[in-house]
Write an enzyme that holds these catalytic residues in place. Sequence first.
Site, PDB file in Angstrom:
ATOM      1  N   ASP A  15      60.596 -78.004  40.615  1.00 60.98           N
ATOM      2  CA  ASP A  15      59.569 -78.968  40.236  1.00 60.98           C
ATOM      3  C   ASP A  15      59.958 -79.667  38.933  1.00 60.98           C
ATOM      4  O   ASP A  15      60.585 -79.073  38.055  1.00 60.98           O
ATOM      5  CB  ASP A  15      58.234 -78.220  40.063  1.00 60.98           C
ATOM      6  CG  ASP A  15      57.093 -79.137  39.720  1.00 60.98           C
ATOM      7  OD1 ASP A  15      56.710 -79.941  40.587  1.00 60.98           O
ATOM      8  OD2 ASP A  15      56.577 -79.056  38.587  1.00 60.98           O
ATOM      9  N   GLU A  52      63.160 -82.036  42.142  1.00 56.26           N
ATOM     10  CA  GLU A  52      62.236 -83.164  42.153  1.00 56.26           C
ATOM     11  C   GLU A  52      62.655 -84.127  41.040  1.00 56.26           C
ATOM     12  O   GLU A  52      62.318 -83.933  39.872  1.00 56.26           O
ATOM     13  CB  GLU A  52      60.796 -82.692  41.929  1.00 56.26           C
ATOM     14  CG  GLU A  52      59.797 -83.841  42.013  1.00 56.26           C
ATOM     15  CD  GLU A  52      58.457 -83.531  41.374  1.00 56.26           C
ATOM     16  OE1 GLU A  52      57.487 -84.228  41.699  1.00 56.26           O
ATOM     17  OE2 GLU A  52      58.385 -82.607  40.533  1.00 56.26           O
TER      18      GLU A  52
END
Length: 469
Positions: free
Chosen positions: A210, A257
């Site tokens: 993330d 990401e």
Amino acid sequence: MKGLTKIIICFCFFVFPTLLIAQTKETTKNGTILHCWCWSFKTIEENIPAIAEAGFTALQTSPANTCLVGEYGGLDIFGQDLTGKWYYHYQPTDWKIGNYQLGTRDDFISMCKKAEEYGIAVIVDVLPNHTTPRLKEVSQDLIDAAGGMDNLYHENGMRDIRNWGNRYEATSGKMGGLPDVNTENPLFQAYFMNYMNDLIACGADGFRFDTAKHIALPDDPVDKASVENNFWPIFTGREDINGVMLQNAENLFMYGEVLQGDNSREADYAEFLPVTASSYGGILRQAVKSERLLAKTLQDWRNAAGGENLVTWIESHDTYANVGESAKMTHFQLRVGYAIIAARKNGTPLFFNRPQGKEATQFPGVSKIGDMGNDQFMHKEVKAVNKFRQAMVGEDEELINGPTNKIFAIKRGEKGIVIINMEDLSKKVSFSIDLPDGKYVDKANGRTYKVEDGVLSGRIYSNTIAVIY
């Protein structure tokens, strides 16, 4: 005896392939990922047979680490009375397996064991970049392991990012109100490595990092609390931390990401791991919403990392739950976008599982955290394009427009074709493809097509996807 032999052969053909396909980094890359957003580990385990039957080769969990409980600790996906928030997943209080939203470490182990039986890779969403902003909720174990609260965060880690294109601010500052962890602190790295290796030991086959764009690359400016930017070499298995390596790194499917724009350096991140095709996702959503599926527009991935280094989507949890940009898209629109990315040669497509409830609605209020989302991942068109993708590995691609911009096809070599009709009427179509002459049944909707002299022809239903090979 001959009859018995036939029975045994048929049994083996129809039953065992689902159970014997071993998950590898390559099968994940060449396959498809189901994002089991907000599902508990037990819910995932119960539905693994359905996930395998739908043709997915991997599943992605929500973050498995200890996370913020909130005032009331509820399980609403987006409660209006502080009874739960999906984004509490993304506010770590510690890096140990298990939380009140998804389940225990033993639940995780059991889920991974079941996934392995069905040849499904387990990808875990990990988030080393930040903790919850409620610092009193951060575990004392984590604070002590990092050498104290001051050493847990970057020197710049409590200042908001103001210039997103400034690499120092973007990789050391507070993003969205979340204090920025000193991911270059060796003490933190050792603690986080223990968490990741524990996930691997419990059965994880890969990771989604993330907010990867907010963790510095080796040549980015170094925060004053750090010595060198070595997070990515360590956590992609190239270097050790205190003699400890990331286990099984060569076989893990990992991606970051890296949302494009603002000096995102996606090609440089791709030197370490695949990245997200966020710009392409936006272009694809616009094309589907406008029903203008132009081959020339949809051909270019618009990512400096290159198509072979991408994870793709029509919808992500951010576009649905955070900014809400995709939340009003219909099931069919989402299937169209997914069919396009799943039928293409490059990119690893991810199918986001929305919550149960009314179509084209953000947070319809039916599912709770822990529940399975809606049943679209099992739709016959999703299943057909998943299996098409597996059958087409290694084949070149060609994106083609039909008689109108609402009819679009992806041809894979001369072996198969996916045809999309966004018209409200059924349409006659014909495409050049060097398949043997004969009749072919669309594996999604069952309509028959004919191939004669290198031309496939037939009528495609309105608002459907045909999968032929």
